[in-house]
Design an enzyme around this catalytic site. Structure first.
Site, PDB file in Angstrom:
ATOM      1  N   GLU A 174      25.206  44.518  21.710  1.00  0.00           N
ATOM      2  CA  GLU A 174      24.956  44.776  20.138  1.00  0.00           C
ATOM      3  C   GLU A 174      23.392  44.823  20.169  1.00  0.00           C
ATOM      4  OE1 GLU A 174      26.849  46.140  18.142  1.00  0.00           O
ATOM      5  OE2 GLU A 174      28.931  45.766  18.746  1.00  0.00           O
ATOM      6  N   LYS A 223      31.500  43.949   6.308  1.00  0.00           N
ATOM      7  CA  LYS A 223      32.958  44.241   6.579  1.00  0.00           C
ATOM      8  C   LYS A 223      33.957  43.252   7.169  1.00  0.00           C
ATOM      9  CE  LYS A 223      31.936  48.093   9.261  1.00  0.00           C
ATOM     10  NZ  LYS A 223      32.214  49.395  10.216  1.00  0.00           N
ATOM     11  N   HIS A 265      30.263  52.926  19.295  1.00  0.00           N
ATOM     12  CA  HIS A 265      31.483  52.604  18.543  1.00  0.00           C
ATOM     13  C   HIS A 265      32.176  54.028  18.479  1.00  0.00           C
ATOM     14  CE1 HIS A 265      29.221  48.980  18.069  1.00  0.00           C
ATOM     15  NE2 HIS A 265      30.084  48.389  17.710  1.00  0.00           N
ATOM     16  N   ASP A 291      35.944  38.111  10.624  1.00  0.00           N
ATOM     17  CA  ASP A 291      36.506  39.057  10.093  1.00  0.00           C
ATOM     18  C   ASP A 291      37.999  38.921   9.387  1.00  0.00           C
ATOM     19  OD1 ASP A 291      34.670  41.001  10.844  1.00  0.00           O
ATOM     20  OD2 ASP A 291      35.786  42.058  12.450  1.00  0.00           O
ATOM     21  N   THR A 349      26.924  26.441  24.508  1.00  0.00           N
ATOM     22  CA  THR A 349      28.190  26.495  24.999  1.00  0.00           C
ATOM     23  C   THR A 349      28.882  27.766  25.195  1.00  0.00           C
ATOM     24  OG1 THR A 349      28.994  25.894  22.769  1.00  0.00           O
ATOM     25  CG2 THR A 349      28.355  24.033  24.227  1.00  0.00           C
ATOM     26  N   LEU A 381      37.222  35.906  13.807  1.00  0.00           N
ATOM     27  CA  LEU A 381      37.741  34.884  12.798  1.00  0.00           C
ATOM     28  C   LEU A 381      37.069  35.224  11.690  1.00  0.00           C
ATOM     29  CD1 LEU A 381      39.650  32.740  12.599  1.00  0.00           C
ATOM     30  CD2 LEU A 381      38.029  31.091  13.032  1.00  0.00           C
ATOM     31  N   THR A 436      29.095  31.412  15.771  1.00  0.00           N
ATOM     32  CA  THR A 436      29.059  30.509  16.815  1.00  0.00           C
ATOM     33  C   THR A 436      28.856  31.398  18.081  1.00  0.00           C
ATOM     34  OG1 THR A 436      31.297  30.195  17.211  1.00  0.00           O
ATOM     35  CG2 THR A 436      30.247  28.546  15.827  1.00  0.00           C
ATOM     36  N   LYS A 476      43.966  39.019  16.137  1.00  0.00           N
ATOM     37  CA  LYS A 476      43.458  39.790  15.036  1.00  0.00           C
ATOM     38  C   LYS A 476      44.419  40.522  14.091  1.00  0.00           C
ATOM     39  CE  LYS A 476      38.861  41.824  13.822  1.00  0.00           C
ATOM     40  NZ  LYS A 476      37.662  42.669  14.154  1.00  0.00           N
ATOM     41  N   HIS A 531      34.437  43.273  23.381  1.00  0.00           N
ATOM     42  CA  HIS A 531      34.173  44.278  22.288  1.00  0.00           C
ATOM     43  C   HIS A 531      32.927  44.860  22.929  1.00  0.00           C
ATOM     44  CE1 HIS A 531      33.135  46.600  18.740  1.00  0.00           C
ATOM     45  NE2 HIS A 531      31.894  45.704  18.692  1.00  0.00           N
TER      46      HIS A 531
END
Length: 403
Positions: free
Chosen positions: A214, A172, A281, A139, A202, A137, A159, A105, A297
């Site tokens: 989250e 964001k 966070h 982001d 999957t 991805l 996904t 990233k 994360h």
């Protein structure tokens, strides 16, 4: 000098004579409306479902192009179905398959996406970029879309669970830079986010837990009914149960998304820096970048939330029983409560960095009773040390392995 030239020069000199101090001041004010759709749908890759085709402007009669950026793992699982879908809708898709893990990233990935847009010759306003993958991805591609010709329309298809309930529903974008998470980024809304729970079938169990962090966050700071529902169902939550999307799982996911959007909508550009969705966070970015082996994360967020639960208990915003319920839910979701790297010293480093990010104040969100939130600005180093002791004592008492 001709008479015409002399006249023109005279007019220009008069009209644009440089003002003397204090000079002139112009004030420009404009507003740009922002609107995007977040939609839950089933069977997104079935040609009978027009949602994705509509998002790229396809009507099945051809003449439509799109750049489709797909996570490498997702492409292995769903690449054939994706290609068949766009073929069925007579969409000329250009494909870019990229890695979607945290280690990649970076700004170079953003440039790779913009290069693909250039090579395709994408039209600035009428042709879309579609990103199919997880939060990382999305982001990256969102940032590329925001930068390319100062803004190109894009569509998100998350996904992963964390993508569907968190990263895919806000505005964001960003990439890591140096030793900091998401240090470079923009605010740029997609035209639509299309969420199909079937993709979760999957997703490995560890990544399901990653997304549950989250969801638990939203329950703790906003939705006590969601918290109670999670207490009843968390041990039964799996990739299959989420993909099947029965009544309980539908409620879990939809309440988390609705709560997130309710918090984001009035403050999309973060003009107000006291954000309840920053719960978990504050300290986690420092942990996430230092943990070896790496943490996902949501795993880092879980450890952060455990510390925040302990801080709230220390200030009597939570009773001991409520704090234990919160810690028990995090653990039951398959998430860590502690980590060896998470020392009092690292907590202070993380808090200091958050203060810079939050414009000079801690603005630390803590639970004030399960389902509500309060902000504090005076957490001390001694409190942080006591909070860690509280969490360690809980894990020892419940015989939970220290992560």
């Amino acid at each position: 000098m001709s008479e015409t030239t002399a006249a023109r020069s005279s007019r220009l000199t008069t009209a644009f004579d440089i003002p003397r101090p204090p000079g002139l001041t112009w004030y420009v004010q404009a507003q740009q409306p922002v609107g995007y759709e977040v939609s839950l749908t089933r069977g997104l890759l079935s040609p009978a479902n027009p949602a994705l085709a509509k998002a790229v402007g396809a009507d099945g009669r051809g003449g439509v192009r799109a750049l489709v950026v797909v996570d490498r793992v997702v492409d292995e699982l769903y690449g054939s179905a994706l290609r068949a879908y766009f073929t069925a809708w007579q969409t000329d898709a250009t494909w870019l398959v990229m890695p979607g893990d945290e280690e990649t990233k970076a700004l170079g990935q953003v440039v790779d996406v913009t290069r693909a847009m250039t090579e395709m010759g994408i039209l600035r306003r009428t042709e879309r970029v579609v990103v199919v993958g997880g939060g990382v991805l999305m982001d990256v591609v969102g940032m590329a879309a925001s930068l390319y010709r100062r803004g190109a329309p894009y569509v998100r298809v998350p996904t992963t669970l964390v993508g569907q309930v968190d990263a895919g529903v806000g505005v964001k974008t960003g990439v890591n830079h140096g030793t900091h998470k998401n240090r470079l980024g923009t605010y740029f809304a997609p035209e639509v986010t299309l969420i199909d729970p079937e993709f979760l079938r999957t997703v490995p169990a560890r990544h399901i837990a990653n997304g549950l962090a989250e969801i638990i966050k939203m329950a703790l700071i906003k939705d006590k009914d969601l918290f109670a529902l999670l207490e009843e169902t968390v041990t039964h939550i799996s990739s299959d149960s989420l993909a099947d999307c029965g009544a309980d799982m539908s409620a879990v996911v939809s309440r988390a998304i609705a709560g997130m959007l309710d918090e984001l909508e009035p403050n999309l550009w973060e003009s107000v820096l006291e954000r309840s969705v920053d719960y978990g966070h504050t300290f986690s970015p420092s942990l996430e970048l230092r943990a070896d082996p790496p943490l996902l994360h949501g795993e880092a967020v879980a450890v952060d939330m455990a510390v925040c639960v302990a801080l709230a208990a220390g200030r009597e915003y939570l009773s001991a029983a409520e704090a234990h319920r919160a810690l028990a839910l995090i653990a039951a979701a398959g998430l860590p409560l502690t980590h060896p790297v998470f020392t009092p010293e690292l907590l202070q480093v993380g808090l200091a960095d958050a203060v810079k990010h939050r414009d000079g104040l801690q603005r630390l969100p803590l639970t004030e009773g399960i389902g509500s939130c309060v902000f504090v600005n005076d957490v001390t180093a001694a409190e942080l040390a006591r909070a860690l002791d509280f969490v360690h004592a809980y894990t020892d008492r419940t015989n939970g392995p220290e992560q």
